[in-house]
Design an enzyme around this catalytic site. Sequence first.
Site, mmCIF file in Angstrom:
data_model
loop_
_atom_site.group_PDB
_atom_site.id
_atom_site.type_symbol
_atom_site.label_atom_id
_atom_site.label_comp_id
_atom_site.label_asym_id
_atom_site.label_seq_id
_atom_site.Cartn_x
_atom_site.Cartn_y
_atom_site.Cartn_z
ATOM 1 N N HIS A 38 0.828 -1.208 0.000
ATOM 2 C CA HIS A 38 0.000 0.000 0.000
ATOM 3 C C HIS A 38 0.863 1.260 0.000
ATOM 4 O O HIS A 38 0.589 2.200 -0.741
ATOM 5 C CB HIS A 38 -0.939 0.016 1.216
ATOM 6 N N LYS A 103 -10.165 -7.623 8.135
ATOM 7 C CA LYS A 103 -10.854 -7.868 9.398
ATOM 8 C C LYS A 103 -10.541 -6.717 10.345
ATOM 9 O O LYS A 103 -9.484 -6.100 10.258
ATOM 10 C CB LYS A 103 -10.466 -9.214 10.013
#
Length: 184
Positions: A38, A103
Amino acid sequence: MAEYKLTTPLTDEDVEKLKAGDIVYLSGVMYTARDAAHKRIVDLILNGEEPPFDLKGAVIYYVGPTPPKPGEPIGSAGPTTSYRMDPYAPILIEHGLKGMIGKGKRNQAVKESCKKHKAVYFGATGGAAALIAKAIKKAEIIAYPELGPEAVRRIEVEDFPVVVINDVYGNDLYEEGRKLWEQK
């Protein structure tokens, strides 16, 4: 709560019909990336360069899969904790990302970006990595192979099971679920 079958890339219309708590089965192409990837992708964007895949309508799965067994496309592929991607997610959403899978909770900046640019955050079931991997039919590394399990992969999925956690309306399944529990 409703159930949907959607095919990537996702559109505004796809994500506008989703509400926190809905169950979605995703098919098509998704990408894997964790925090190191990222950072590199966001650095490219901030330097005016192209990311390693088209963000428009894309879905990123936050996962660092284990090596595949012979004849399998991918190893165990359970979701990783999403908050590590929070510093980067708003920029990717602004540039067309429509879905993220992981999550755990997201910060307010990510939730606001989802509302502003029509994107959703999906939860995948932690502890079901081997089961989730069965929905992945093909996987290939497309960027940053030196990151090993955290390399960016292009994966093809069929009926990949997720739950909408944050929708385009600002709803948060974790907050709503807690409120319901406290009322009881």
